[in-house]
Design a protein around this motif. Sequence first.
Motif, PDB file in Angstrom:
ATOM      1  N   ARG A 107       0.845  -1.197   0.000  1.00  0.00           N
ATOM      2  CA  ARG A 107       0.000   0.000   0.000  1.00  0.00           C
ATOM      3  C   ARG A 107       0.875   1.239   0.000  1.00  0.00           C
ATOM      4  O   ARG A 107       2.060   1.166   0.292  1.00  0.00           O
ATOM      5  CB  ARG A 107      -0.903  -0.001   1.233  1.00  0.00           C
ATOM      6  CG  ARG A 107      -1.850  -1.186   1.250  1.00  0.00           C
ATOM      7  CD  ARG A 107      -2.623  -1.257   2.520  1.00  0.00           C
ATOM      8  NE  ARG A 107      -3.567  -2.367   2.477  1.00  0.00           N
ATOM      9  CZ  ARG A 107      -4.291  -2.744   3.478  1.00  0.00           C
ATOM     10  NH1 ARG A 107      -4.222  -2.103   4.632  1.00  0.00           N
ATOM     11  NH2 ARG A 107      -5.108  -3.756   3.359  1.00  0.00           N
ATOM     12  N   THR A 108       0.279   2.376  -0.285  1.00  0.00           N
ATOM     13  CA  THR A 108       1.026   3.629  -0.222  1.00  0.00           C
ATOM     14  C   THR A 108       0.964   4.172   1.202  1.00  0.00           C
ATOM     15  O   THR A 108       0.041   3.851   1.959  1.00  0.00           O
ATOM     16  CB  THR A 108       0.436   4.683  -1.189  1.00  0.00           C
ATOM     17  OG1 THR A 108      -0.896   4.964  -0.804  1.00  0.00           O
ATOM     18  CG2 THR A 108       0.472   4.206  -2.626  1.00  0.00           C
ATOM     19  N   THR A 109       1.926   5.013   1.548  1.00  0.00           N
ATOM     20  CA  THR A 109       1.954   5.574   2.894  1.00  0.00           C
ATOM     21  C   THR A 109       0.797   6.546   3.126  1.00  0.00           C
ATOM     22  O   THR A 109       0.310   6.670   4.245  1.00  0.00           O
ATOM     23  CB  THR A 109       3.291   6.298   3.165  1.00  0.00           C
ATOM     24  OG1 THR A 109       3.505   7.256   2.128  1.00  0.00           O
ATOM     25  CG2 THR A 109       4.437   5.314   3.205  1.00  0.00           C
ATOM     26  N   ASP A 110       0.323   7.207   2.078  1.00  0.00           N
ATOM     27  CA  ASP A 110      -0.785   8.147   2.268  1.00  0.00           C
ATOM     28  C   ASP A 110      -2.154   7.455   2.270  1.00  0.00           C
ATOM     29  O   ASP A 110      -3.158   8.078   2.606  1.00  0.00           O
ATOM     30  CB  ASP A 110      -0.738   9.282   1.238  1.00  0.00           C
ATOM     31  CG  ASP A 110      -0.758   8.799  -0.199  1.00  0.00           C
ATOM     32  OD1 ASP A 110      -0.348   7.654  -0.454  1.00  0.00           O
ATOM     33  OD2 ASP A 110      -1.186   9.577  -1.075  1.00  0.00           O
ATOM     34  N   LEU A 111      -2.207   6.155   1.897  1.00  0.00           N
ATOM     35  CA  LEU A 111      -3.449   5.385   1.957  1.00  0.00           C
ATOM     36  C   LEU A 111      -3.170   4.025   2.607  1.00  0.00           C
ATOM     37  O   LEU A 111      -3.369   2.969   1.997  1.00  0.00           O
ATOM     38  CB  LEU A 111      -4.011   5.166   0.544  1.00  0.00           C
ATOM     39  CG  LEU A 111      -4.413   6.417  -0.229  1.00  0.00           C
ATOM     40  CD1 LEU A 111      -4.635   6.096  -1.699  1.00  0.00           C
ATOM     41  CD2 LEU A 111      -5.673   7.017   0.378  1.00  0.00           C
ATOM     42  N   SER A 142      -2.837   6.822 -10.216  1.00  0.00           N
ATOM     43  CA  SER A 142      -1.848   7.238 -11.201  1.00  0.00           C
ATOM     44  C   SER A 142      -1.972   6.396 -12.463  1.00  0.00           C
ATOM     45  O   SER A 142      -2.328   5.215 -12.403  1.00  0.00           O
ATOM     46  CB  SER A 142      -0.443   7.100 -10.616  1.00  0.00           C
ATOM     47  OG  SER A 142       0.508   7.701 -11.458  1.00  0.00           O
ATOM     48  N   HIS A 143      -1.654   7.016 -13.578  1.00  0.00           N
ATOM     49  CA  HIS A 143      -1.730   6.377 -14.887  1.00  0.00           C
ATOM     50  C   HIS A 143      -0.347   6.410 -15.514  1.00  0.00           C
ATOM     51  O   HIS A 143       0.313   7.433 -15.515  1.00  0.00           O
ATOM     52  CB  HIS A 143      -2.737   7.145 -15.752  1.00  0.00           C
ATOM     53  CG  HIS A 143      -2.908   6.586 -17.113  1.00  0.00           C
ATOM     54  ND1 HIS A 143      -2.702   7.318 -18.242  1.00  0.00           N
ATOM     55  CD2 HIS A 143      -3.260   5.347 -17.539  1.00  0.00           C
ATOM     56  CE1 HIS A 143      -2.933   6.580 -19.302  1.00  0.00           C
ATOM     57  NE2 HIS A 143      -3.271   5.374 -18.900  1.00  0.00           N
ATOM     58  N   LEU A 144       0.097   5.258 -16.027  1.00  0.00           N
ATOM     59  CA  LEU A 144       1.422   5.198 -16.649  1.00  0.00           C
ATOM     60  C   LEU A 144       1.474   6.058 -17.894  1.00  0.00           C
ATOM     61  O   LEU A 144       2.374   6.875 -18.054  1.00  0.00           O
ATOM     62  CB  LEU A 144       1.806   3.741 -16.943  1.00  0.00           C
ATOM     63  CG  LEU A 144       3.182   3.503 -17.544  1.00  0.00           C
ATOM     64  CD1 LEU A 144       4.275   4.161 -16.726  1.00  0.00           C
ATOM     65  CD2 LEU A 144       3.440   2.012 -17.667  1.00  0.00           C
ATOM     66  N   ASP A 161       7.434   3.584  -8.188  1.00  0.00           N
ATOM     67  CA  ASP A 161       7.363   5.039  -8.025  1.00  0.00           C
ATOM     68  C   ASP A 161       6.066   5.458  -7.329  1.00  0.00           C
ATOM     69  O   ASP A 161       6.072   6.300  -6.433  1.00  0.00           O
ATOM     70  CB  ASP A 161       7.464   5.749  -9.378  1.00  0.00           C
ATOM     71  CG  ASP A 161       8.867   5.735  -9.953  1.00  0.00           C
ATOM     72  OD1 ASP A 161       9.827   5.397  -9.215  1.00  0.00           O
ATOM     73  OD2 ASP A 161       9.008   6.064 -11.155  1.00  0.00           O
ATOM     74  N   VAL A 162       4.950   4.878  -7.728  1.00  0.00           N
ATOM     75  CA  VAL A 162       3.662   5.230  -7.110  1.00  0.00           C
ATOM     76  C   VAL A 162       3.651   4.806  -5.640  1.00  0.00           C
ATOM     77  O   VAL A 162       3.249   5.579  -4.767  1.00  0.00           O
ATOM     78  CB  VAL A 162       2.484   4.599  -7.879  1.00  0.00           C
ATOM     79  CG1 VAL A 162       1.171   4.779  -7.115  1.00  0.00           C
ATOM     80  CG2 VAL A 162       2.373   5.198  -9.279  1.00  0.00           C
ATOM     81  N   ARG A 168       2.097  10.655  -9.015  1.00  0.00           N
ATOM     82  CA  ARG A 168       0.641  10.714  -8.835  1.00  0.00           C
ATOM     83  C   ARG A 168       0.038  11.304 -10.102  1.00  0.00           C
ATOM     84  O   ARG A 168       0.723  11.900 -10.903  1.00  0.00           O
ATOM     85  CB  ARG A 168       0.283  11.585  -7.633  1.00  0.00           C
ATOM     86  CG  ARG A 168       0.805  10.981  -6.334  1.00  0.00           C
ATOM     87  CD  ARG A 168       0.209  11.541  -5.089  1.00  0.00           C
ATOM     88  NE  ARG A 168      -1.200  11.446  -4.894  1.00  0.00           N
ATOM     89  CZ  ARG A 168      -1.866  10.351  -4.485  1.00  0.00           C
ATOM     90  NH1 ARG A 168      -1.238   9.237  -4.316  1.00  0.00           N
ATOM     91  NH2 ARG A 168      -3.154  10.400  -4.252  1.00  0.00           N
ATOM     92  N   GLY A 169      -1.231  11.160 -10.241  1.00  0.00           N
ATOM     93  CA  GLY A 169      -1.908  11.755 -11.388  1.00  0.00           C
ATOM     94  C   GLY A 169      -3.038  10.900 -11.894  1.00  0.00           C
ATOM     95  O   GLY A 169      -3.055   9.702 -11.692  1.00  0.00           O
TER      96      GLY A 169
END
Length: 192
Positions: A107-111, A142-144, A161-162, A168-169
């Motif tokens: 998971r990401t740290t922000d979620l 995010s989208h590649l 990277d994500v 992000r994006g």
Amino acid sequence: MTSASTGRDAGPAARFAAAHDNGLRERDEYRELAARTVTRMAHDRTDKALLLSILGLEPAADTGPRDLEPALAEYTRQVAEQIGVPADAVTYEVTDTATAYLGLTRRTTDLPRRDLMLVWDERHGWYIAIEPRGNDQPPVISHLGIQIAPPPATVARFVADVLHGRRRGQLSPLPPLLDRVTLAAQMAGIPA
């Protein structure tokens, strides 16, 4: 010259015949769909033959370019291997649209409480989204966006990277839709 009518003005026999023909056509379509699903999900030829036999199905008829399905299977397997996603967290399918799903184990740290998924489709390419809860539309993180089927190592860098907060994006503008033969070649690393 006479024409067969199956509308309201047709007699009961004509309506029955039309309904019967429609029922047979629908049954055949469902059996074909079931055979395609078994073919796609079987582990090998023996497994496929056994499953089709148990269900009383004939092998699915070939209805067009099928090169995409084995290419997507191998491509998805390579991406999962690069990222470290176990095989039981990977699915793909080629129907009216071609898609792949990889359940991410990190998971990401922000979620920190939300599961993530890496998704591919023949229109958008690769993107990471939050696993939906119920019937929610999964929010894209995010989208590649560089090409529809980039090399597996590129996808693995994107995921890293994500997950580390370096990218992000939302979805990028849609690239031109590729025909499935070109897409299969791109997945196999064959220059266009």
